[in-house]
Design a protein around this motif. Structure first.
Motif, PDB file in Angstrom:
ATOM      1  N   LEU A  85      14.839   7.476  -7.460  1.00  0.00           N
ATOM      2  CA  LEU A  85      14.679   6.889  -6.138  1.00  0.00           C
ATOM      3  C   LEU A  85      13.823   5.623  -6.190  1.00  0.00           C
ATOM      4  O   LEU A  85      14.131   4.621  -5.527  1.00  0.00           O
ATOM      5  CB  LEU A  85      14.048   7.905  -5.183  1.00  0.00           C
ATOM      6  CG  LEU A  85      14.965   9.023  -4.687  1.00  0.00           C
ATOM      7  CD1 LEU A  85      14.174  10.063  -3.903  1.00  0.00           C
ATOM      8  CD2 LEU A  85      16.090   8.465  -3.835  1.00  0.00           C
ATOM      9  N   MET A  86      12.756   5.655  -6.978  1.00  0.00           N
ATOM     10  CA  MET A  86      11.891   4.477  -7.080  1.00  0.00           C
ATOM     11  C   MET A  86      12.635   3.290  -7.679  1.00  0.00           C
ATOM     12  O   MET A  86      12.431   2.143  -7.254  1.00  0.00           O
ATOM     13  CB  MET A  86      10.644   4.803  -7.901  1.00  0.00           C
ATOM     14  CG  MET A  86       9.591   5.598  -7.156  1.00  0.00           C
ATOM     15  SD  MET A  86       8.043   5.744  -8.071  1.00  0.00           S
ATOM     16  CE  MET A  86       7.467   4.038  -8.045  1.00  0.00           C
ATOM     17  N   ASN A  87      13.477   3.547  -8.667  1.00  0.00           N
ATOM     18  CA  ASN A  87      14.259   2.463  -9.260  1.00  0.00           C
ATOM     19  C   ASN A  87      15.183   1.823  -8.220  1.00  0.00           C
ATOM     20  O   ASN A  87      15.361   0.599  -8.188  1.00  0.00           O
ATOM     21  CB  ASN A  87      15.074   2.985 -10.445  1.00  0.00           C
ATOM     22  CG  ASN A  87      14.205   3.327 -11.642  1.00  0.00           C
ATOM     23  OD1 ASN A  87      13.073   2.850 -11.756  1.00  0.00           O
ATOM     24  ND2 ASN A  87      14.710   4.156 -12.530  1.00  0.00           N
ATOM     25  N   GLN A  94       0.835  -1.207   0.000  1.00  0.00           N
ATOM     26  CA  GLN A  94       0.000   0.000   0.000  1.00  0.00           C
ATOM     27  C   GLN A  94       0.867   1.255   0.000  1.00  0.00           C
ATOM     28  O   GLN A  94       0.551   2.253  -0.663  1.00  0.00           O
ATOM     29  CB  GLN A  94      -0.926  -0.008   1.219  1.00  0.00           C
ATOM     30  CG  GLN A  94      -1.973  -1.102   1.202  1.00  0.00           C
ATOM     31  CD  GLN A  94      -2.901  -0.998   0.003  1.00  0.00           C
ATOM     32  OE1 GLN A  94      -3.327   0.085  -0.382  1.00  0.00           O
ATOM     33  NE2 GLN A  94      -3.212  -2.138  -0.594  1.00  0.00           N
ATOM     34  N   SER A  95       1.956   1.225   0.746  1.00  0.00           N
ATOM     35  CA  SER A  95       2.880   2.354   0.771  1.00  0.00           C
ATOM     36  C   SER A  95       3.524   2.569  -0.599  1.00  0.00           C
ATOM     37  O   SER A  95       3.670   3.699  -1.064  1.00  0.00           O
ATOM     38  CB  SER A  95       3.967   2.114   1.833  1.00  0.00           C
ATOM     39  OG  SER A  95       4.890   3.179   1.869  1.00  0.00           O
ATOM     40  N   ILE A  96       3.885   1.476  -1.259  1.00  0.00           N
ATOM     41  CA  ILE A  96       4.479   1.582  -2.594  1.00  0.00           C
ATOM     42  C   ILE A  96       3.461   2.138  -3.583  1.00  0.00           C
ATOM     43  O   ILE A  96       3.798   2.976  -4.437  1.00  0.00           O
ATOM     44  CB  ILE A  96       4.994   0.203  -3.062  1.00  0.00           C
ATOM     45  CG1 ILE A  96       6.145  -0.248  -2.168  1.00  0.00           C
ATOM     46  CG2 ILE A  96       5.448   0.258  -4.519  1.00  0.00           C
ATOM     47  CD1 ILE A  96       6.612  -1.664  -2.431  1.00  0.00           C
ATOM     48  N   LYS A  97       2.218   1.725  -3.466  1.00  0.00           N
ATOM     49  CA  LYS A  97       1.171   2.236  -4.353  1.00  0.00           C
ATOM     50  C   LYS A  97       0.972   3.744  -4.156  1.00  0.00           C
ATOM     51  O   LYS A  97       0.719   4.477  -5.120  1.00  0.00           O
ATOM     52  CB  LYS A  97      -0.133   1.483  -4.114  1.00  0.00           C
ATOM     53  CG  LYS A  97      -0.117   0.060  -4.667  1.00  0.00           C
ATOM     54  CD  LYS A  97      -1.276  -0.764  -4.159  1.00  0.00           C
ATOM     55  CE  LYS A  97      -2.602  -0.253  -4.646  1.00  0.00           C
ATOM     56  NZ  LYS A  97      -3.727  -1.100  -4.151  1.00  0.00           N
ATOM     57  N   ALA A  98       1.084   4.196  -2.909  1.00  0.00           N
ATOM     58  CA  ALA A  98       0.990   5.634  -2.658  1.00  0.00           C
ATOM     59  C   ALA A  98       2.151   6.378  -3.326  1.00  0.00           C
ATOM     60  O   ALA A  98       1.971   7.473  -3.870  1.00  0.00           O
ATOM     61  CB  ALA A  98       0.980   5.903  -1.151  1.00  0.00           C
ATOM     62  N   THR A  99       3.334   5.770  -3.323  1.00  0.00           N
ATOM     63  CA  THR A  99       4.487   6.377  -3.999  1.00  0.00           C
ATOM     64  C   THR A  99       4.295   6.381  -5.508  1.00  0.00           C
ATOM     65  O   THR A  99       4.680   7.337  -6.198  1.00  0.00           O
ATOM     66  CB  THR A  99       5.776   5.616  -3.632  1.00  0.00           C
ATOM     67  OG1 THR A  99       5.906   5.560  -2.214  1.00  0.00           O
ATOM     68  CG2 THR A  99       6.999   6.306  -4.218  1.00  0.00           C
ATOM     69  N   ILE A 100       3.684   5.326  -6.044  1.00  0.00           N
ATOM     70  CA  ILE A 100       3.365   5.291  -7.468  1.00  0.00           C
ATOM     71  C   ILE A 100       2.417   6.431  -7.826  1.00  0.00           C
ATOM     72  O   ILE A 100       2.563   7.095  -8.862  1.00  0.00           O
ATOM     73  CB  ILE A 100       2.754   3.925  -7.852  1.00  0.00           C
ATOM     74  CG1 ILE A 100       3.825   2.828  -7.800  1.00  0.00           C
ATOM     75  CG2 ILE A 100       2.128   3.972  -9.243  1.00  0.00           C
ATOM     76  CD1 ILE A 100       3.289   1.435  -8.036  1.00  0.00           C
ATOM     77  N   ALA A 101       1.444   6.675  -6.952  1.00  0.00           N
ATOM     78  CA  ALA A 101       0.503   7.778  -7.189  1.00  0.00           C
ATOM     79  C   ALA A 101       1.235   9.122  -7.175  1.00  0.00           C
ATOM     80  O   ALA A 101       0.925  10.010  -7.975  1.00  0.00           O
ATOM     81  CB  ALA A 101      -0.600   7.764  -6.141  1.00  0.00           C
ATOM     82  N   GLU A 102       2.210   9.272  -6.268  1.00  0.00           N
ATOM     83  CA  GLU A 102       3.006  10.502  -6.230  1.00  0.00           C
ATOM     84  C   GLU A 102       3.816  10.666  -7.513  1.00  0.00           C
ATOM     85  O   GLU A 102       3.965  11.775  -8.030  1.00  0.00           O
ATOM     86  CB  GLU A 102       3.946  10.478  -5.017  1.00  0.00           C
ATOM     87  CG  GLU A 102       3.241  10.648  -3.680  1.00  0.00           C
ATOM     88  CD  GLU A 102       2.608  12.014  -3.545  1.00  0.00           C
ATOM     89  OE1 GLU A 102       3.188  12.994  -4.019  1.00  0.00           O
ATOM     90  OE2 GLU A 102       1.510  12.105  -2.962  1.00  0.00           O
ATOM     91  N   ARG A 103       4.333   9.572  -8.021  1.00  0.00           N
ATOM     92  CA  ARG A 103       5.078   9.644  -9.287  1.00  0.00           C
ATOM     93  C   ARG A 103       4.149  10.064 -10.427  1.00  0.00           C
ATOM     94  O   ARG A 103       4.520  10.881 -11.276  1.00  0.00           O
ATOM     95  CB  ARG A 103       5.710   8.285  -9.595  1.00  0.00           C
ATOM     96  CG  ARG A 103       6.332   8.194 -10.981  1.00  0.00           C
ATOM     97  CD  ARG A 103       7.123   6.922 -11.140  1.00  0.00           C
ATOM     98  NE  ARG A 103       7.577   6.703 -12.514  1.00  0.00           N
ATOM     99  CZ  ARG A 103       8.492   5.812 -12.881  1.00  0.00           C
ATOM    100  NH1 ARG A 103       9.065   5.066 -11.955  1.00  0.00           N
ATOM    101  NH2 ARG A 103       8.841   5.665 -14.140  1.00  0.00           N
TER     102      ARG A 103
END
Length: 419
Positions: A368-370, A273-282
């Motif tokens: 950073l995501m990579n 869920q935290s990663i999905k939130a970061t995807i949304a930020e991207r």
């Protein structure tokens, strides 16, 4: 920094073996949960112990008292400031009064909070956070002042933050699943990342359901309970004792499964869920960058049109004013037009500066995501491997115990049934 694994916990930064070692270290432990207050105002406080030789910290050891809302504050601050980083997840806040202060729930939360803060302390970016230092060192008054100075998202009430989280989830569904079409990043690696995360979420959710059922089945122990009551009524004390031992073993294995298998799975469900939130930020960063680039393009077109239009009108105005008023009036008109174009030019330059900053921000999030996804996959492999290994060992122990118990119990049960 040395890193050590523990069951379902992720990496912990460990202190050197010798106090004389000069290797930098930062260790954190969350311990001694204690109930504070009564009634609806009651809450659990935790002792947070920090040991470090890092120069930015006040001393080699610091002990502070924190509650769950302090951990929430830290996570919210990091999420707002470190775009592109997968911020470790927090355990859920129980809303069921009868479970909030149960010994098992408190211990599960303590372990999860310990994992949370150690993941931050061992992260090469997050461990440099000033907010982490405040969290680990500040007394209650200093931390209260820090929280009172919050602005923007941090000033919002819990209900508002929950709505923001729901909006983020909606954005994830709309942007990542392709329901929202206007602006979408087209990148094969990005698509691969999204597919990986959503498939992982499905697999983890399914595994967690099975783990939950297994724990529930071990805890139920209905068959052993019925046998225990029957044998107790018929006075077969030896059989009753054997069944009681079997029931206790099932309960212990249920607790072992909960702490070493189900909880790590739940932790990774939260991590997704935290990663999905970061995807949304991207996705938001890409959309902002794209919209600014489009605005710059259209503003440049408008400015070129204005230059052409204004130059023609300037010539006409100069001719009219030469005939009617004076060259001075024509100069004023020319100056006004040039001033108007200058304002547009300044606005365009600001747009370009904003666009360049948006591009840098998006590129940093991508970079950073990579890095984060590689780190996440490596850690997931270690943690899940350990969790499944513990699960297999526990099931083997339980199977042997049950088989041994039934072998010694069968003769007594046959006597019990024939009586």
């Amino acid at each position: 920094m040395n890193v050590q694994q523990r069951s379902g916990s992720g990496p912990l930064v460990q202190s050197p073996r010798s106090p004389s070692s000069q290797s930098p270290y930062l260790t954190v432990s969350v311990s001694d949960p204690a109930k504070m207050g009564n009634g609806v105002q009651a809450y659990i406080s935790y002792k947070v112990i920090t040991k470090t030789n890092l120069p930015e910290y006040e001393g080699p050891e610091k002990i502070v008292i924190r509650r769950y809302s302090d951990f929430v504050w830290l996570r919210d601050r990091l999420f707002e400031k470190y775009k592109g980083v997968f911020i470790p997840p927090l355990p859920e806040k129980s809303t069921v009064e009868k479970f909030r202060f149960s010994a098992e729930f408190i211990e599960m939360r303590r372990q999860a909070l310990d994992v949370f803060v150690n993941r931050i302390a061992s992260h090469h970016e997050l461990q440099q956070s000033e907010d982490l230092r405040i969290f680990l060192q500040a007394d209650e008054q200093t931390m209260e002042r820090a929280r009172s100075q919050e602005t923007g998202i941090f000033k919002k009430k819990p209900a508002d933050l929950m709505q923001i989280f729901k909006d983020v989830q909606s954005k994830v569904s709309d942007v990542v699943l392709g329901k929202e079409k206007p602006v979408e990043e087209s990148n094969p690696e990005y698509e691969k990342l999204k597919n990986y995360i959503f498939q992982l979420e499905d697999h983890l959710a399914e595994a967690q359901k099975h783990a939950y059922r297994l724990v529930k089945r071990h805890r139920g122990s209905q068959a052993t309970g019925q046998l225990r009551r029957k044998c107790s009524r018929k006075g077969i004390y030896g059989a009753w004792c054997k069944i009681e031992i079997l029931s206790i073993k099932l309960q212990k294995e249920a607790h072992h499964l909960l702490m070493n298998f189900e909880e790590p799975l739940k932790d990774y469900v939260r991590a997704v869920q935290s990663i999905k939130a970061t995807i949304a930020e991207r996705a938001n960063a890409f959309r902002h960058h794209y919209e600014l680039a489009e605005a710059i393009k259209f503003k440049e077109i408008d400015m070129n049109k204005l230059r052409l239009t204004r130059s023609e009108k300037l010539g006409e105005a100069e001719h009219e004013y030469e005939e009617v008023v004076s060259i001075a009036a024509a100069f004023l008109v020319t100056f006004w037009n040039l001033h108007f174009l200058a304002d547009i030019f300044v606005f365009l330059m600001q747009l370009k500066a904003d666009g360049a900053e948006a591009a840098r921000r998006f590129d940093r999030i991508v970079k950073l995501m990579n890095e984060e996804i590689v780190r996440f996959q490596e850690q997931k492999t270690l943690d899940m491997g350990l969790a499944f290994h513990e699960f297999a060992k526990g099931q083997a122990r339980l199977a042997n115990s049950i088989a041994e118990a039934w072998r010694s119990l069968l003769p007594k049960l046959e006597a019990c049934s024939s009586a």
